[in-house]
Scaffold this motif. Structure first.
Motif, mmCIF file in Angstrom:
data_model
loop_
_atom_site.group_PDB
_atom_site.id
_atom_site.type_symbol
_atom_site.label_atom_id
_atom_site.label_comp_id
_atom_site.label_asym_id
_atom_site.label_seq_id
_atom_site.Cartn_x
_atom_site.Cartn_y
_atom_site.Cartn_z
ATOM 1 N N TYR A 88 18.988 -5.732 1.688
ATOM 2 C CA TYR A 88 17.992 -6.746 2.046
ATOM 3 C C TYR A 88 18.502 -8.149 1.727
ATOM 4 O O TYR A 88 18.345 -9.076 2.509
ATOM 5 N N VAL A 91 21.050 -9.361 4.314
ATOM 6 C CA VAL A 91 20.463 -9.837 5.562
ATOM 7 C C VAL A 91 19.827 -11.203 5.370
ATOM 8 O O VAL A 91 20.024 -12.125 6.167
ATOM 9 N N LEU A 92 19.071 -11.358 4.316
ATOM 10 C CA LEU A 92 18.401 -12.641 4.079
ATOM 11 C C LEU A 92 19.398 -13.766 3.839
ATOM 12 O O LEU A 92 19.127 -14.923 4.168
ATOM 13 N N ARG A 110 9.046 -8.313 2.113
ATOM 14 C CA ARG A 110 10.455 -8.539 2.440
ATOM 15 C C ARG A 110 10.877 -7.681 3.637
ATOM 16 O O ARG A 110 11.671 -8.108 4.478
ATOM 17 N N GLN A 111 10.384 -6.456 3.700
ATOM 18 C CA GLN A 111 10.703 -5.610 4.847
ATOM 19 C C GLN A 111 10.263 -6.281 6.141
ATOM 20 O O GLN A 111 11.022 -6.354 7.119
ATOM 21 N N GLU A 113 9.680 -9.420 6.591
ATOM 22 C CA GLU A 113 10.446 -10.647 6.808
ATOM 23 C C GLU A 113 11.813 -10.348 7.419
ATOM 24 O O GLU A 113 12.269 -11.037 8.334
ATOM 25 N N VAL A 114 12.496 -9.306 6.903
ATOM 26 C CA VAL A 114 13.813 -8.957 7.422
ATOM 27 C C VAL A 114 13.709 -8.514 8.882
ATOM 28 O O VAL A 114 14.515 -8.928 9.726
#
Length: 224
Positions: A88, A91-92, A110-111, A113-114
């Motif tokens: 994660y 990716v961010l 976060r999931q 958002e990704v």
């Protein structure tokens, strides 16, 4: 526009053929393609074959990519034990360089958002993103197309809403389920029970512990 198509794709581990006869229509730039299926179905093997990390029969056709070599970028679902960043965070980092966010696998915000970032990148840069998803509602919400892998074979491929059917849940995941639209018209998977009294294990204990835990694995094809 960048385009990718898989033709009779297979993959070998040693002498064993773990993936076979995967043929898809052409996916075009801007598309998010969800790769779904039970554990050990062959999803990771498919990604490694597309990325050229495994040998096997068939072809990966890529047209109009930014560069002929290294046109496909692959991000595995698990980083090595010595890696500094989680998947994660990796990716961010492409979007929020230097901010040093800590991202937990069980963090639903976060999931989302990704996945939103991947959709944004695909559309803005006309990339093709193939991503393995374990949360089927994420697949319905964020993907345009879906590939269903089971027993090392492609069993369905097409528009995500069209192929995520009750038959798929019963045959692939051994559950009785249905798709119901939410107030915004987005399909949502509702599981009514285990099909035919059989147990299913399409998510590991670690993934189901939190109720929202998910892992990502992805490949992206750069646009011209």
């Amino acid at each position: 526009m960048v385009t990718i198509r898989l033709e009779a794709l297979g993959a070998r581990y040693g002498k064993s053929l773990r993936l076979r006869d995967v043929t898809t229509p052409a996916f075009e730039g801007g598309a998010i393609v969800a790769v779904i299926g039970p554990n050990a179905a062959g999803k990771s093997t498919l990604f490694r074959r597309i990325a050229g990390l495994l040998a096997g029969p068939g072809n990966v056709h890529v047209w109009n990519a930014r560069r002929e070599r290294n046109a496909i970028c692959y991000m595995p679902q698990d980083t090595s034990a010595n890696a500094v960043l989680t998947v994660y965070e990796s990716v961010l980092l492409a979007r929020k360089q230097g901010m040093g966010w800590s991202v937990g696998d069980d963090d639903l915000s976060r999931q989302v958002e990704v996945l939103g970032l991947m959709r944004e990148l695909a559309q803005a840069r006309r990339m093709i993103v193939l991503i393995a998803l374990h949360d089927l509602n994420h697949a319905l919400r964020f993907s345009d197309q879906a590939m269903v892998i089971a027993d090392g074979r492609l069993v369905a491929c097409g528009s995500s809403p069209d192929i995520t059917t009750s038959d798929l849940w019963r045959d692939g995941y051994h559950v009785n389920a249905r798709i119901e639209p939410c107030s915004r018209g987005i399909g949502h998977v509702i599981v009514d029970g285990v099909a035919d009294g059989r147990r299913t294990d399409f998510m590991s204990a670690a993934e189901t512990q939190s109720g929202v835990r998910s892992r990502f694995e992805a490949a992206a094809v750069s646009a011209a």
